[in-house]
Design a protein around this motif. Sequence first.
Motif, PDB file in Angstrom:
ATOM      1  N   MET A   1     -13.590  -2.626   5.642  1.00 60.09           N
ATOM      2  CA  MET A   1     -13.503  -2.219   4.235  1.00 60.09           C
ATOM      3  C   MET A   1     -12.056  -2.363   3.754  1.00 60.09           C
ATOM      4  SD  MET A   1     -14.475   1.405   2.499  1.00 60.09           S
ATOM      5  CE  MET A   1     -14.723   1.475   0.733  1.00 60.09           C
ATOM      6  N   ILE A   2     -11.911  -2.926   2.544  1.00 57.99           N
ATOM      7  CA  ILE A   2     -10.585  -3.105   1.975  1.00 57.99           C
ATOM      8  C   ILE A   2     -10.400  -2.166   0.782  1.00 57.99           C
ATOM      9  CG2 ILE A   2      -9.024  -4.720   0.826  1.00 57.99           C
ATOM     10  CD1 ILE A   2     -10.529  -6.975   2.295  1.00 57.99           C
ATOM     11  N   VAL A   3      -9.341  -1.385   0.818  1.00 57.11           N
ATOM     12  CA  VAL A   3      -8.992  -0.561  -0.339  1.00 57.11           C
ATOM     13  C   VAL A   3      -7.616  -1.012  -0.805  1.00 57.11           C
ATOM     14  CG1 VAL A   3      -8.594   1.758  -1.221  1.00 57.11           C
ATOM     15  CG2 VAL A   3     -10.331   1.367   0.542  1.00 57.11           C
ATOM     16  N   GLU A   4      -7.627  -1.853  -1.798  1.00 57.31           N
ATOM     17  CA  GLU A   4      -6.390  -2.485  -2.289  1.00 57.31           C
ATOM     18  C   GLU A   4      -6.586  -2.731  -3.780  1.00 57.31           C
ATOM     19  OE1 GLU A   4      -3.189  -4.398  -1.186  1.00 57.31           O
ATOM     20  OE2 GLU A   4      -3.314  -4.163  -3.367  1.00 57.31           O
ATOM     21  N   ASP A   5      -5.687  -2.183  -4.611  1.00 56.56           N
ATOM     22  CA  ASP A   5      -5.955  -2.239  -6.046  1.00 56.56           C
ATOM     23  C   ASP A   5      -5.504  -3.530  -6.713  1.00 56.56           C
ATOM     24  OD1 ASP A   5      -3.317  -1.301  -5.533  1.00 56.56           O
ATOM     25  OD2 ASP A   5      -3.135  -0.862  -7.667  1.00 56.56           O
ATOM     26  N   LEU A  44     -13.574  -0.733  10.209  1.00 60.18           N
ATOM     27  CA  LEU A  44     -12.126  -0.751  10.112  1.00 60.18           C
ATOM     28  C   LEU A  44     -11.727  -0.707   8.644  1.00 60.18           C
ATOM     29  CD1 LEU A  44      -9.552  -2.409  12.168  1.00 60.18           C
ATOM     30  CD2 LEU A  44      -9.585  -3.294   9.859  1.00 60.18           C
ATOM     31  N   LEU A  45     -10.655   0.042   8.376  1.00 58.01           N
ATOM     32  CA  LEU A  45     -10.232   0.209   6.987  1.00 58.01           C
ATOM     33  C   LEU A  45      -8.833  -0.374   6.794  1.00 58.01           C
ATOM     34  CD1 LEU A  45     -10.781   1.604   4.198  1.00 58.01           C
ATOM     35  CD2 LEU A  45      -9.652   3.618   5.135  1.00 58.01           C
ATOM     36  N   LEU A  46      -8.704  -1.267   5.789  1.00 64.36           N
ATOM     37  CA  LEU A  46      -7.383  -1.737   5.369  1.00 64.36           C
ATOM     38  C   LEU A  46      -7.021  -0.937   4.124  1.00 64.36           C
ATOM     39  CD1 LEU A  46      -7.691  -5.621   5.669  1.00 64.36           C
ATOM     40  CD2 LEU A  46      -6.593  -4.060   7.249  1.00 64.36           C
ATOM     41  N   LEU A  47      -5.969  -0.126   4.229  1.00 70.05           N
ATOM     42  CA  LEU A  47      -5.692   0.821   3.161  1.00 70.05           C
ATOM     43  C   LEU A  47      -4.303   0.580   2.568  1.00 70.05           C
ATOM     44  CD1 LEU A  47      -6.611   3.422   1.694  1.00 70.05           C
ATOM     45  CD2 LEU A  47      -5.701   4.733   3.597  1.00 70.05           C
ATOM     46  N   ILE A  71      -7.666   2.494  11.151  1.00 70.80           N
ATOM     47  CA  ILE A  71      -7.106   2.278   9.816  1.00 70.80           C
ATOM     48  C   ILE A  71      -5.798   1.505   9.935  1.00 70.80           C
ATOM     49  CG2 ILE A  71      -6.183   3.383   7.731  1.00 70.80           C
ATOM     50  CD1 ILE A  71      -7.955   5.788   8.361  1.00 70.80           C
ATOM     51  N   ILE A  72      -5.683   0.429   9.142  1.00 80.90           N
ATOM     52  CA  ILE A  72      -4.416  -0.304   9.058  1.00 80.90           C
ATOM     53  C   ILE A  72      -3.845  -0.073   7.664  1.00 80.90           C
ATOM     54  CG2 ILE A  72      -3.294  -2.559   9.106  1.00 80.90           C
ATOM     55  CD1 ILE A  72      -5.363  -3.530  11.032  1.00 80.90           C
ATOM     56  N   MET A  73      -2.616   0.412   7.613  1.00 79.97           N
ATOM     57  CA  MET A  73      -1.978   0.657   6.325  1.00 79.97           C
ATOM     58  C   MET A  73      -1.293  -0.620   5.853  1.00 79.97           C
ATOM     59  SD  MET A  73      -2.743   3.801   5.889  1.00 79.97           S
ATOM     60  CE  MET A  73      -1.713   4.436   4.561  1.00 79.97           C
ATOM     61  N   LEU A  74      -1.437  -0.903   4.556  1.00 81.52           N
ATOM     62  CA  LEU A  74      -0.770  -2.059   3.963  1.00 81.52           C
ATOM     63  C   LEU A  74       0.198  -1.545   2.909  1.00 81.52           C
ATOM     64  CD1 LEU A  74      -3.917  -4.243   3.225  1.00 81.52           C
ATOM     65  CD2 LEU A  74      -2.472  -4.349   5.237  1.00 81.52           C
ATOM     66  N   THR A  75       1.398  -2.058   2.904  1.00 78.85           N
ATOM     67  CA  THR A  75       2.336  -1.581   1.893  1.00 78.85           C
ATOM     68  C   THR A  75       3.378  -2.631   1.578  1.00 78.85           C
ATOM     69  OG1 THR A  75       3.972   0.085   1.340  1.00 78.85           O
ATOM     70  CG2 THR A  75       3.814  -0.543   3.629  1.00 78.85           C
ATOM     71  N   SER A  76       3.968  -2.522   0.390  1.00 76.45           N
ATOM     72  CA  SER A  76       5.068  -3.429   0.072  1.00 76.45           C
ATOM     73  C   SER A  76       6.400  -2.694   0.120  1.00 76.45           C
ATOM     74  CB  SER A  76       4.855  -4.053  -1.300  1.00 76.45           C
ATOM     75  OG  SER A  76       4.605  -3.061  -2.239  1.00 76.45           O
ATOM     76  N   ARG A  77       6.329  -1.393   0.413  1.00 74.22           N
ATOM     77  CA  ARG A  77       7.587  -0.654   0.536  1.00 74.22           C
ATOM     78  C   ARG A  77       8.063  -0.719   1.978  1.00 74.22           C
ATOM     79  NH1 ARG A  77       6.912   5.101  -2.246  1.00 74.22           N
ATOM     80  NH2 ARG A  77       5.247   5.154  -0.741  1.00 74.22           N
ATOM     81  N   ALA A  78       9.211  -1.370   2.192  1.00 74.60           N
ATOM     82  CA  ALA A  78       9.696  -1.515   3.563  1.00 74.60           C
ATOM     83  C   ALA A  78      10.602  -0.339   3.912  1.00 74.60           C
ATOM     84  CB  ALA A  78      10.436  -2.839   3.722  1.00 74.60           C
ATOM     85  N   SER A  86       2.983   7.375   8.071  1.00 73.56           N
ATOM     86  CA  SER A  86       1.637   6.827   8.243  1.00 73.56           C
ATOM     87  C   SER A  86       1.182   6.930   9.691  1.00 73.56           C
ATOM     88  CB  SER A  86       1.607   5.353   7.831  1.00 73.56           C
ATOM     89  OG  SER A  86       1.795   5.235   6.461  1.00 73.56           O
ATOM     90  N   MET A  87       2.097   6.571  10.612  1.00 73.78           N
ATOM     91  CA  MET A  87       1.706   6.594  12.012  1.00 73.78           C
ATOM     92  C   MET A  87       1.439   8.036  12.454  1.00 73.78           C
ATOM     93  SD  MET A  87       1.519   3.479  12.602  1.00 73.78           S
ATOM     94  CE  MET A  87       1.548   2.725  14.213  1.00 73.78           C
ATOM     95  N   SER A  88       2.238   8.970  11.935  1.00 79.78           N
ATOM     96  CA  SER A  88       2.034  10.351  12.362  1.00 79.78           C
ATOM     97  C   SER A  88       0.752  10.928  11.753  1.00 79.78           C
ATOM     98  CB  SER A  88       3.246  11.213  11.994  1.00 79.78           C
ATOM     99  OG  SER A  88       3.271  11.417  10.610  1.00 79.78           O
ATOM    100  N   TYR A  89       0.316  10.371  10.621  1.00 82.68           N
ATOM    101  CA  TYR A  89      -0.961  10.813  10.056  1.00 82.68           C
ATOM    102  C   TYR A  89      -2.143  10.182  10.766  1.00 82.68           C
ATOM    103  CZ  TYR A  89       1.376  12.959   6.041  1.00 82.68           C
ATOM    104  OH  TYR A  89       2.140  13.743   5.229  1.00 82.68           O
ATOM    105  N   GLY A  90      -1.845   9.252  11.693  1.00 78.88           N
ATOM    106  CA  GLY A  90      -2.937   8.698  12.491  1.00 78.88           C
ATOM    107  C   GLY A  90      -3.371   7.302  12.124  1.00 78.88           C
ATOM    108  N   ALA A  91      -2.488   6.527  11.460  1.00 77.60           N
ATOM    109  CA  ALA A  91      -2.839   5.134  11.206  1.00 77.60           C
ATOM    110  C   ALA A  91      -2.760   4.359  12.518  1.00 77.60           C
ATOM    111  CB  ALA A  91      -1.887   4.520  10.193  1.00 77.60           C
ATOM    112  N   ASP A  92      -3.613   3.338  12.658  1.00 78.76           N
ATOM    113  CA  ASP A  92      -3.600   2.564  13.892  1.00 78.76           C
ATOM    114  C   ASP A  92      -2.561   1.463  13.843  1.00 78.76           C
ATOM    115  OD1 ASP A  92      -6.251   3.292  15.598  1.00 78.76           O
ATOM    116  OD2 ASP A  92      -6.508   3.646  13.462  1.00 78.76           O
ATOM    117  N   ASP A  93      -2.263   1.024  12.630  1.00 77.26           N
ATOM    118  CA  ASP A  93      -1.249  -0.018  12.495  1.00 77.26           C
ATOM    119  C   ASP A  93      -0.689   0.067  11.082  1.00 77.26           C
ATOM    120  OD1 ASP A  93       0.377  -2.115  13.138  1.00 77.26           O
ATOM    121  OD2 ASP A  93      -1.227  -3.287  14.055  1.00 77.26           O
TER     122      ASP A  93
END
Lengths: 216, 337
Positions: A1-5, A44-47, A71-78, A86-93
């Motif tokens: 599942m993709i959650v990306e606006d 699997l969730l891409l968030l 769950i894999i987190m996607l972000t543009s903020r480096a 994110s990792m401490s909240y339990g993201a897998d990647d």
Amino acid sequence: MIVEDDKIISEELTHLLETSGYNVITLTNYDNTLEDILNSNFDLLLLDINLPKVNGEFLLKEIRKVSNVPIIMLTSRALETDEVLSMSYGADDYITKPYNPTILLLRIANIFRRMEKNVNSLNYDDIKVYQNKGILVRNDKELDLTKNEMLIFLCLLNNRGNIVTRDELMTELWNNEEYVNENALTVNVSRLRSKLEDFGIHGAIETRKGQGYKLL
Amino acid sequence: MKFSKYFISKFIEILIVIFGYIIALMMLFAFKASSQLVFGISITFLVICFAVTLTGYLKRRRFYNNLISNTEKLDKKYLVLEMLNKPSFYDGEVLYEVLYEINKSMNENVKKYEMSLTYFKEYIELWIHEIKLPIASLMLMNHNQKNKVDKRYEEQIKRIDDYVDQVLYYVRSENAEKDYLIKEVSLKKIINNVAMKNKDDLLENNIHFISQVKDEVVLTDSKWLEFIINQIISNSIKYKKDKDSFIKLSVNDLPKQVDLHIIDNGIGIPAKDIGRVFEKTFTGENGRNSSKSTGMGLYIVKKLCEKLGHKIKVLSVQNEYTEVIISFSKDDFYKVR
């Protein structure tokens, strides 16, 4: 599942994953994002972190309260802080935009592979593959493979019957810290091929000129 | 503050006093006063004049000497007013008030620029966040169109992404805020990220990438370090030689620090340029020849290293090699957390 606006990214991601053989569902309405995610059925969730009305990190935290789905987190903020959070909240990647699509696919494949319990006993016909030991076993006979040969063999095996491009093989090797060049890849493939021949497996790896390799 | 100079500065007052004294003398003589009286009045007059000048001098001396010595001692001279007592004489009070007003308006002025800089930084960060979306879209679209679109598109997208990153880290390196996070980081993982990022460039240019990094862990911000190493590797790729190129990374684990060596056998840096490679907008001979240089990359790298507390050094022999050494200190302070 993709959650990306971002609509285009969402569409292209869908396309990318579908051509790689995954079934994809996307979210288009962000009024009840959390409920919608929890009510969906996926492996699997891409968030994305920046979503309308709600923050991805918050969603991640809420989802983790009820589910262990990868769950894999996607972000543009480096920012390091985002990743640590994110990792401490339990993201897998955690992947920063703009991601290299091949790497993204690799990470997804890795997560699925990790989920499968019997990683160490893959089979190729009547041959058992022991990745960690670096050996193939058939009828009590062992075949030693180098790390590179094993990586190539596994990559072909996981895509058995499909063409694997040289670029994909290269990405897989580099991702495992084997920084080989084009020549070395060719050498590795032909060495793997002749080892398999010696082991009694004939014509297993087919070369498709200009495209890549295929494991029959 | 010297009395003699103060005395000379009171020249007009002294002239007036002397003039008054002469008139008084003339009056005394006109009234035929006795010479003793003239003498007595003269002495009194002189003493009073001297006393007035001296007290005026002493008061000022205390205030001004304080001001001068504090200004000399202070690193941030504009803060001197905070350390002064309000003077007890009128002209000093006026000066004090005026200084106070000047200081205040300067503070407001500085604050204004500080704010506009902060807004600008926030805007740049936001903008970079936004521009990454179309870049990500382009990368995905390009990938999905594979076989139809050739690899050059991908390279150009990567170049755009690298330049965008440079702006982001420039803004971060110039800013006083602490927006990094130091923790234990695996060097191998960061090097792998950089290698993956530059994979196509390295393969295309036939550069042998050798990493001898084992499981060393350093204290740093992984995102920043990734940018730093990426800049150095990009330079190595940009300034490679035509044949048998390699880039080698190795680690030297010392008791007090971990040194990361990044060596290439590229065109090297001319001896006259090597001392200036970290200067802002310095391009040197190599930069002029390749015309792709902005002279910002290594400057930003240096700034980031300074903020993270890493030491960075460049060694090179022209036409032979370039070696960059980054030293990470082993600080127990961070481990305790």
